[in-house]
Scaffold this motif. Structure first.
Motif, short mmCIF file in Angstrom:
data_model
loop_
_atom_site.label_atom_id
_atom_site.label_comp_id
_atom_site.label_asym_id
_atom_site.label_seq_id
_atom_site.Cartn_x
_atom_site.Cartn_y
_atom_site.Cartn_z
N LEU A 43 2.89 2.55 -16.44
CA LEU A 43 3.83 2.52 -15.27
C LEU A 43 2.35 1.29 -14.44
O LEU A 43 1.05 1.29 -14.70
CB LEU A 43 3.20 3.57 -13.95
N HIS A 44 3.26 0.30 -13.25
CA HIS A 44 1.85 -0.82 -12.88
C HIS A 44 2.18 -0.54 -11.49
O HIS A 44 3.04 -0.82 -10.63
CB HIS A 44 1.82 -2.05 -13.30
N PHE A 45 1.19 -0.07 -10.71
CA PHE A 45 1.94 -0.29 -9.02
C PHE A 45 0.13 -0.43 -7.86
O PHE A 45 -0.71 -0.38 -8.48
CB PHE A 45 2.27 0.89 -8.64
N TYR A 46 0.11 -0.83 -6.41
CA TYR A 46 -1.37 -0.42 -5.61
C TYR A 46 -0.69 0.07 -4.91
O TYR A 46 0.10 0.42 -4.44
CB TYR A 46 -0.59 -2.05 -5.52
N PHE A 47 -2.22 1.06 -4.93
CA PHE A 47 -1.92 2.05 -4.12
C PHE A 47 -2.98 1.05 -2.49
O PHE A 47 -4.19 0.93 -2.73
CB PHE A 47 -3.60 3.05 -4.73
N ASP A 80 -2.01 10.32 2.05
CA ASP A 80 -1.03 9.87 2.12
C ASP A 80 -0.08 8.72 2.21
O ASP A 80 -0.36 7.97 2.82
CB ASP A 80 0.25 10.96 3.26
N ASN A 81 -1.12 8.30 1.24
CA ASN A 81 -1.81 6.40 1.14
C ASN A 81 0.42 5.81 -0.03
O ASN A 81 0.59 6.25 -0.93
CB ASN A 81 -2.55 5.95 -0.23
N PRO A 82 0.27 5.25 0.31
CA PRO A 82 1.86 4.46 0.29
C PRO A 82 1.09 3.77 -1.47
O PRO A 82 0.46 2.59 -1.42
CB PRO A 82 2.19 3.18 1.06
#
Length: 186
Positions: A43-47, A80-82
């Motif tokens: 999985l790859h995403f930004y926090f 509660d971060n996007p």
């Protein structure tokens, strides 16, 4: 004493006879996981860690005493971060990072103790979660933390997360972290 010992031996023999295979309906309604059913997922995403403004997603819930000789040691945050598909906060929202982190090092290496659930709200993994629990030395370029579990599509997950800070604002404390997660799951 003999009765307890006999029960223990029978229970151990029964458990050993069903370990590693699917039990018949007479034995139980539960199936044990098989190594053949494991999936490897990346999985790859930004926090997005947002500490300022009206829409802050990170709140400090414990402030250490100001006279502490340990600096910010003990500062604790709830989040509660996007989680977004791309680095830009306005890109597609794929989930939320919910949990806590606390400054757990007195040595000045700024190591946080992280306990975070990645809650996915989009696509194939909608409704599934991953749990990350570990040490995050935020001054390191790339940090590795363990994935210790999950739900839904990620049931029995285990693996690791690599985090890299791609943007940090020293005035606001806001940051964007790039996450690459590799897990085995059933």
């Amino acid at each position: 004493m003999t009765t307890i010992f006999s029960f223990f031996i029978l229970f151990t023999c029964y458990f050993m006879s069903v370990q590693g295979r699917v039990m018949s309906s007479e034995e139980s309604h539960i199936m044990l996981p098989s190594q053949n059913l494991q999936s490897l997922t990346h999985l790859h995403f930004y926090f997005h860690d947002i500490l300022d403004g009206e829409k802050a997603t990170t709140l400090k819930i414990i402030t250490p005493p100001s006279e502490s000789s340990h600096g910010p040691f003990g500062a604790t945050y709830i989040i509660d971060n996007p989680l977004t598909k791309e680095q830009n906060l306005s890109s597609k929202l794929i989930g939320r990072a919910q949990g806590t982190y606390a400054l757990a090092s007195q040595q000045g290496d700024f190591a946080f103790k992280m306990d975070i659930n990645f809650v996915f709200i989009e696509g194939r993994y909608k409704g599934s979660t991953l749990t990350m629990l570990g040490r995050n030395v935020i001054m390191d370029e790339v940090r590795e933390m363990p994935i210790v579990g999950g739900t839904g599509e990620f049931r029995f997950a285990r693996g690791y997360a690599l985090a890299k800070t791609v943007l940090y604002n020293s005035t606001s404390g806001n940051a964007i972290e790039e996450f690459n997660i590799t897990i085995f799951h059933f």
